[in-house]
Design an enzyme around this catalytic site. Structure first.
Site, short mmCIF file in Angstrom:
data_model
loop_
_atom_site.label_atom_id
_atom_site.label_comp_id
_atom_site.label_asym_id
_atom_site.label_seq_id
_atom_site.Cartn_x
_atom_site.Cartn_y
_atom_site.Cartn_z
CE1 TYR A 119 -4.24 0.81 -0.50
CE2 TYR A 119 -4.01 2.20 1.45
CZ TYR A 119 -4.73 1.80 0.34
OH TYR A 119 -5.94 2.38 0.05
CD1 TRP A 121 -2.02 5.33 2.53
CD2 TRP A 121 -0.93 7.28 2.63
NE1 TRP A 121 -2.86 6.29 2.05
CE2 TRP A 121 -2.23 7.50 2.11
CE3 TRP A 121 -0.07 8.37 2.79
CZ2 TRP A 121 -2.69 8.77 1.75
CZ3 TRP A 121 -0.52 9.62 2.43
CH2 TRP A 121 -1.81 9.82 1.92
#
Length: 784
Positions: A119, A121
């Site tokens: 992901y 982030w």
């Protein structure tokens, strides 16, 4: 081996660094790291204060670990994931072992049996960005991987917006600018609000947090805000706001009633509608009830929304004649039928003739993230090249449990009938699905189906605890990088502030070692060290500065100075404004070249859960006697998702070590719950504990519990263990938004709540597992 808690001589003076929640500097004072926000930031994000205590926390992973059962029985499905002990291993041994397993899966099943989970982030750095690193490795070393598309935050909107308006990035990042809102906007109708805890975060970094000040500036000029949300805190107290306490998930019904009133009053802009859109007649037939016998008027919407018909009519009649901006938070489309509020808000803006105007019209997710509504840099910023993926298969990101539980099973997505790939190995680097995925007990069952789960992680998240092979990685403070975002002018030299924890390595070094073992080392590294990659990536920006005639410090100067300020371009409204100014010559990239109020393309898919125009579709979860309260599982204020949940700021915001829920006094009194009590939230999918704040800032009938607390089951051997820490995703439903987008629906569900009166279980989420002895002899081949 260097002990995990050993202190070494620290660098002297302040060192620059960056994160998704702000640029900052760090300095060692008396063996303590002191973090200071960048001096140009008018509203710093306190999340940066999670770093000091997280740096050497007991939750950090110090050595490579391998699940004992995987060593003993070989790769294969196992319900022992998350329940088994871990064996410590040395780096060379574990990399040899992992390279062998990757080769086995590739040779027997092909790269289409590998899912590259990650992901975006993980880090603000452009090089040590875990998602880029793992995807580059899998492309070069294996020839590809099964990927995911879209995001948990915007899974529905990223599919519906291109169908009705055009490019998602253009419509969200270039369409509306904060400076124009401050100057021109008369009325902001904020569906789901514009909570500054969300806009304090920006992918790639942020140097100035201005959204709070911009909203105050709108208010001081005389602009007004209307908040449509069950949570009063979804807009700052300082701005002019009317709080409409609408039932969770009822926004489309309210929007339809506003549209109905505009038509009945004759205040919609029919000339603009005809010039700039298609399909209004089909939509109007539905809106006025000619197709189903039910006009979507204020009286119809009142019981659905919980608002009176008079309140709805009053809002509708405030809209004409003003510069109106409709914003829709990410949260609204993180629910069943999440495509509908995004679509309907664009229709409202079109009906008022506001779409494409400076500071008005359609502002999806403005205020939901700091990258939106800002100017773009005038020079390019490079990211790590990922190579070519030789595997065509993909899934919508929120459908991972479906994929693992239903290999080769069919599913619908964006007009196509597809089949889930048959995955044998999941490689996860960057991200914690036990935070952002729904129905955690179902996710546990899904991960039990595969042969091998590999996780790169800096701390013992629940994802790491369910892995077969756990490789400890560095925190961003323990390595060098370049922090930068396309919508922020400050490029930051991210200096290393501390030595790696224990034996942690950065992702690049791990993947370099694996690639070498698989005969792809030269292709993966291209002969560059990590520092040489930083110089390579910076050259793209340097060349852009030179070409534009701007001051262009070389890499050594940039690194010594700690930052460089990049020139920016003004926002011009993007393709939507160009279209409104000249629809004939600047057609939108839709089938009609116009705003699609009715989409014949979507209608042709024949999806019962996403018709050809925006519509009210009843929610899947509605309150019952067994589960009478709406649960709003929104994003936390004290951390980004679950990152550094053990950090100082995140820990300080909890009560008695638990995540904090908020509920209305009426609901608390009915259950004899007092402020500060520990409560139990439960439904058919699971249960969790939380501390509670009793407040009128939450509407009656609603309880709010943010996501991000590490999953902490009381007894992992139970099928549905109680999470004692407060992770609401043991409660949320794992279904797609619709057959069109298959987005995440984790924002809303229904629960029962009661006061917890038993012996309070301890928090163990941050306790590292105690190493166990390895089996003799280990079995390293798969059981076919």
């Amino acid at each position: 081996m260097k002990q995990a808690n050993e202190r070494t001589i620290r660098p002297q003076g302040k060192m620059t660094h960056s994160s998704h929640w702000g640029a900052f500097s760090g300095e060692w004072v008396n063996d303590q790291l002191v973090i200071s926000p960048h001096p140009i930031d008018p509203d710093p994000n306190p999340i940066i204060q999670n770093f000091p205590e997280a740096l050497r926390h007991k939750a950090r992973i110090a050595k490579p670990m391998v699940r004992r059962g995987w060593l003993e029985h070989g790769p294969g499905p196992s319900d022992r994931r998350g329940r088994d002990g871990f064996v410590e291993m040395e780096w060379d041994e574990v990399l040899d072992l992992l390279a062998g397993e990757l080769k086995r899966v590739k040779d027997r099943r092909g790269p289409q049996a590998v899912f590259g989970g990650s992901y975006g982030w993980s880090s603000a750095g452009r090089f040590h960005h875990a998602q880029s690193q793992v995807h580059r490795f899998l492309n070069f070393a294996l020839g590809g991987y099964v990927r995911s598309v879209n995001s948990y935050s915007a899974g529905a909107s990223t599919v519906i917006i291109p169908r009705i308006l055009g490019d998602y990035e253009d419509m969200t990042r270039r369409n509306i600018g904060w400076d124009e809102v401050v100057e021109h906007c008369d009325l902001v109708v904020a569906f789901g609000g514009m909570n500054t805890k969300n806009s304090r975060v920006a992918g790639g970094g942020i140097s100035k947090h201005t959204e709070h000040g911009d909203m105050i500036a709108v208010s001081k000029r005389g602009g007004e805000f209307v908040l449509v949300s069950p949570l009063k805190t979804d807009l700052p107290d300082e701005v002019n706001q009317d709080w409409l306490q609408a039932m969770p998930g009822s926004d489309v019904a309210l929007m339809l009633a506003l549209a109905h009133t505009l038509v009945m009053d004759g205040t919609h802009d029919r000339a603009f509608i005809d010039r700039c859109s298609v399909g209004f007649d089909e939509f109007e037939t539905y809106l006025m009830g000619r197709s189903d016998g039910q006009p979507k008027d204020a009286a119809w919407a009142a019981p659905i929304t919980g608002l009176s018909a008079d309140v709805i009519l009053k809002l509708a009649r405030r809209l004409p004649g003003k510069r109106v901006l409709f914003t829709v938070a990410h949260s609204l489309q993180r629910a069943r039928h999440g495509e509908q509020p995004v679509w309907m808000s664009a229709v409202l803006a079109t009906m008022l003739g506001q779409i494409g105007l400076p500071g008005g019209g359609f502002g999806y997710a403005l205020g939901a993230i700091a990258n939106y509504g800002r100017r773009y840099n005038a020079v390019p910023i490079a990211g790590l090249p990922q190579g070519k993926n030789g595997v065509a298969d993909f899934i919508p990101v929120a459908r991972i449990s479906d994929m693992l539980l239903n290999p080769n099973g069919p599913f619908d997505y964006n007009g196509k009938r597809m089949a889930y790939p048959d995955i044998k190995l999941v490689y996860w680097a960057g991200g914690n699905p036990f935070h952002h995925h729904q129905d955690i007990n179902r996710l546990r069952s899904a991960f039990a189906q595969i042969d091998t789960l590999v996780v790169h992680e800096l701390a013992w998240t629940a994802t790491a605890r369910h892995a077969d092979i756990v490789l400890p990685v560095t925190m961003s403070l323990e390595r060098e990088d370049i922090g930068s975002a396309q919508t922020d002018p400050l490029m930051v030299a991210m200096h290393q502030m501390a030595e790696p924890f224990g034996e942690a390595r950065n992702d690049y070094d791990i993947f370099s070692g694996l690639a070498e073992r698989l005969g792809k080392g030269a292709e993966f590294t291209e002969g560059r060290t990590a520092r040489e990659w930083l110089q390579y990536l910076y050259k793209t920006t340097y060349d852009g500065l030179v070409a534009g005639g701007h001051e262009a410090p070389d890499f050594e100067t940039f690194w010594a100075n700690g930052e460089v300020l990049l020139p920016q371009k003004p926002l011009d409204g993007g393709t939507l404004r160009a279209f409104v100014n000249d629809p004939e010559n600047n057609r939108l990239p839709t089938p009609s070249g116009k705003v699609e109020i009715f989409s014949s393309t979507i209608a042709g898919f024949n999806y019962a859960d996403c018709p050809g125009h925006p519509a009210w579709l009843p929610p899947l979860d509605v309150p019952t006697a067994e589960t009478p309260l709406h649960l709003v599982a929104n994003q936390p204020a004290s951390r980004l998702h679950s990152q550094l949940d053990f950090g100082g700021h995140s820990a300080a915001e909890k009560r008695r070590g638990r995540e904090v829920a908020r509920m209305h006094p009426k609901d608390a009194d009915a259950r004899e719950i007092k402020d500060g009590d520990i409560i139990k939230l439960f439904n058919e999918r699971g249960a969790c504990l939380a501390s509670v704040v009793v407040t009128e800032d939450v509407m009656a009938g609603v309880i709010q519990l943010p996501t991000g607390a590490y999953y902490d089951p009381e007894d992992i051997n139970d099928d549905k263990p109680l999470c004692v820490h407060g992770n609401p995703n043991v409660l949320t439903r794992d279904v797609g938004t619709s057959s069109l987008a298959q987005g995440c629906t984790g924002q809303l569900t229904v629960v029962q709540v009661e006061k917890f009166t038993g012996n309070l279980p301890p928090i163990q989420a941050f306790d590292p597992p105690v190493p166990v002895e390895r089996p003799q002899p280990p079995r390293l081949e798969a059981a076919e």
